[in-house]
Design a protein around this motif. Structure first.
Motif, PDB file in Angstrom:
ATOM      1  N   ALA A  40     -58.723-118.318 -60.789  1.00 55.82           N
ATOM      2  CA  ALA A  40     -58.072-119.114 -61.835  1.00 55.82           C
ATOM      3  C   ALA A  40     -57.796-120.534 -61.348  1.00 55.82           C
ATOM      4  O   ALA A  40     -58.089-121.516 -62.041  1.00 55.82           O
ATOM      5  CB  ALA A  40     -56.776-118.431 -62.275  1.00 55.82           C
ATOM      6  N   GLU A  41     -57.251-120.626 -60.138  1.00 56.48           N
ATOM      7  CA  GLU A  41     -56.934-121.934 -59.578  1.00 56.48           C
ATOM      8  C   GLU A  41     -58.193-122.783 -59.436  1.00 56.48           C
ATOM      9  O   GLU A  41     -58.230-123.950 -59.845  1.00 56.48           O
ATOM     10  CB  GLU A  41     -56.271-121.751 -58.212  1.00 56.48           C
ATOM     11  N   ARG A  42     -59.223-122.205 -58.879  1.00 60.08           N
ATOM     12  CA  ARG A  42     -60.473-122.940 -58.636  1.00 60.08           C
ATOM     13  C   ARG A  42     -61.154-123.333 -59.949  1.00 60.08           C
ATOM     14  O   ARG A  42     -61.762-124.397 -60.041  1.00 60.08           O
ATOM     15  CB  ARG A  42     -61.397-122.064 -57.789  1.00 60.08           C
ATOM     16  N   VAL A  45     -57.923-122.824 -64.663  1.00 58.35           N
ATOM     17  CA  VAL A  45     -57.350-122.097 -65.796  1.00 58.35           C
ATOM     18  C   VAL A  45     -56.115-121.348 -65.318  1.00 58.35           C
ATOM     19  O   VAL A  45     -55.861-121.228 -64.122  1.00 58.35           O
ATOM     20  CB  VAL A  45     -58.372-121.104 -66.419  1.00 58.35           C
ATOM     21  N   SER A  46     -55.367-120.809 -66.253  1.00 59.29           N
ATOM     22  CA  SER A  46     -54.191-120.031 -65.878  1.00 59.29           C
ATOM     23  C   SER A  46     -54.602-118.628 -65.435  1.00 59.29           C
ATOM     24  O   SER A  46     -55.664-118.128 -65.817  1.00 59.29           O
ATOM     25  CB  SER A  46     -53.225-119.942 -67.063  1.00 59.29           C
ATOM     26  N   LYS A  47     -53.748-118.003 -64.639  1.00 63.99           N
ATOM     27  CA  LYS A  47     -54.035-116.640 -64.181  1.00 63.99           C
ATOM     28  C   LYS A  47     -54.246-115.671 -65.342  1.00 63.99           C
ATOM     29  O   LYS A  47     -55.149-114.829 -65.274  1.00 63.99           O
ATOM     30  CB  LYS A  47     -52.909-116.127 -63.273  1.00 63.99           C
ATOM     31  N   PRO A  48     -53.440-115.761 -66.412  1.00 55.95           N
ATOM     32  CA  PRO A  48     -53.668-114.825 -67.514  1.00 55.95           C
ATOM     33  C   PRO A  48     -55.081-114.885 -68.097  1.00 55.95           C
ATOM     34  O   PRO A  48     -55.610-113.872 -68.549  1.00 55.95           O
ATOM     35  CB  PRO A  48     -52.616-115.223 -68.549  1.00 55.95           C
ATOM     36  N   ILE A  49     -55.702-116.059 -68.063  1.00 57.37           N
ATOM     37  CA  ILE A  49     -57.074-116.159 -68.577  1.00 57.37           C
ATOM     38  C   ILE A  49     -58.016-115.360 -67.694  1.00 57.37           C
ATOM     39  O   ILE A  49     -58.868-114.614 -68.185  1.00 57.37           O
ATOM     40  CB  ILE A  49     -57.517-117.637 -68.699  1.00 57.37           C
ATOM     41  N   PHE A  54     -61.228-110.126 -66.784  1.00 57.28           N
ATOM     42  CA  PHE A  54     -61.684-109.140 -65.810  1.00 57.28           C
ATOM     43  C   PHE A  54     -60.689-108.014 -65.530  1.00 57.28           C
ATOM     44  O   PHE A  54     -61.086-107.004 -64.966  1.00 57.28           O
ATOM     45  CB  PHE A  54     -62.064-109.836 -64.493  1.00 57.28           C
ATOM     46  N   GLY A  55     -59.436-108.195 -65.902  1.00 51.87           N
ATOM     47  CA  GLY A  55     -58.445-107.141 -65.721  1.00 51.87           C
ATOM     48  C   GLY A  55     -57.935-107.007 -64.303  1.00 51.87           C
ATOM     49  O   GLY A  55     -56.738-107.080 -64.059  1.00 51.87           O
ATOM     50  N   THR A  56     -58.843-106.819 -63.361  1.00 54.93           N
ATOM     51  CA  THR A  56     -58.482-106.623 -61.960  1.00 54.93           C
ATOM     52  C   THR A  56     -59.523-107.324 -61.080  1.00 54.93           C
ATOM     53  O   THR A  56     -60.595-107.707 -61.554  1.00 54.93           O
ATOM     54  CB  THR A  56     -58.482-105.129 -61.581  1.00 54.93           C
ATOM     55  N   ARG A  57     -59.210-107.419 -59.809  1.00 56.43           N
ATOM     56  CA  ARG A  57     -60.177-107.955 -58.852  1.00 56.43           C
ATOM     57  C   ARG A  57     -61.436-107.088 -58.858  1.00 56.43           C
ATOM     58  O   ARG A  57     -62.555-107.590 -58.816  1.00 56.43           O
ATOM     59  CB  ARG A  57     -59.558-107.990 -57.453  1.00 56.43           C
ATOM     60  N   GLU A  58     -61.241-105.786 -58.920  1.00 54.84           N
ATOM     61  CA  GLU A  58     -62.384-104.874 -58.952  1.00 54.84           C
ATOM     62  C   GLU A  58     -63.221-105.109 -60.210  1.00 54.84           C
ATOM     63  O   GLU A  58     -64.449-105.062 -60.165  1.00 54.84           O
ATOM     64  CB  GLU A  58     -61.915-103.416 -58.884  1.00 54.84           C
ATOM     65  N   GLY A  59     -62.558-105.364 -61.324  1.00 57.26           N
ATOM     66  CA  GLY A  59     -63.271-105.670 -62.557  1.00 57.26           C
ATOM     67  C   GLY A  59     -64.111-106.935 -62.424  1.00 57.26           C
ATOM     68  O   GLY A  59     -65.239-107.010 -62.937  1.00 57.26           O
ATOM     69  N   LEU A  60     -63.585-107.932 -61.723  1.00 52.30           N
ATOM     70  CA  LEU A  60     -64.325-109.161 -61.468  1.00 52.30           C
ATOM     71  C   LEU A  60     -65.550-108.879 -60.598  1.00 52.30           C
ATOM     72  O   LEU A  60     -66.659-109.323 -60.895  1.00 52.30           O
ATOM     73  CB  LEU A  60     -63.425-110.199 -60.780  1.00 52.30           C
TER      74      LEU A  60
END
Length: 194
Positions: A40-42, A45-49, A54-60
């Motif tokens: 999100a930072e990179r 965008v905001s973290k909620p976006i 993706f829901g989770t890191r695993e989802g990403l």
């Protein structure tokens, strides 16, 4: 650049932007650094976006895996559609596209796979990807095969495993692209005959 990242994008464009940014992080910093917060930072965008997409890191990580697989499948399908109707040509295309994709995304794929080792959703995703790849190459090789369909499917499963192993050898610098491609093509040709 921040203005471009922060502008309002439609959901598919935002997801594509996040996937590309995630790949940059993965290449530059490795899988351990790839978190939704860092993404999100990179991406500006905001973290909620990031969580919404993706829901989770695993989802990403699974989404990244699927993006790599979709890109490979699209390249292979396109190349096969233009292929001469000869076994050596089809085998060469299957081989060269796989090796090209290994060069293009092999390190990313290895990092993603390693980060998700043992994850049930990733195991299911990888099995579906493998099944789809086997079905694609089986359909391409069937017109040239002299073995029964069930045997050809099993042989295509072996081809997929061999392709992955040869791709790893290439990524590790233990062979070069021409040798990897030629040997994989030879295995493919040999696998279609009794």
């Amino acid at each position: 650049m921040a203005e471009r990242k922060n502008r309002k994008l439609a959901k598919p464009e935002r997801r594509a932007q996040l996937i590309e940014t995630a790949k940059e992080i993965l290449r530059e910093c490795g899988a351990d650094a790839l978190t939704l917060g860092h993404l999100a930072e990179r991406a500006g965008v905001s973290k909620p976006i990031a969580y919404e997409h993706f829901g989770t890191r695993e989802g990403l990580l699974i989404a990244l895996s699927q993006e790599i697989e979709d890109r490979h499948t699209a390249k292979l399908s396109s190349a096969l559609a233009e292929a001469p109707k000869r076994l050596d040509a089809v085998a060469g295309i299957i081989s060269s596209v796989y090796i090209d994709c290994a060069v293009e995304s092999g390190e990313e794929w290895q990092a993603i796979s390693g980060a998700l080792r043992g994850n049930a959703e990733m195991i299911t995703t990888q099995q579906q990807q493998a099944d789809d790849y086997v079905a694609l190459i089986q359909a391409a090789l069937a017109p040239f095969s002299t073995v029964p369909d069930d045997d050809l499917r099993l042989r295509c499963t072996g081809i997929a495993g061999a392709a992955e192993a040869i791709g790893r050898e290439l990524i590790r610098g233990r062979t070069d692209e021409p040798a990897a491609s030629a040997n994989l093509a030879a295995l493919i040709v040999d696998s279609t005959q009794k």
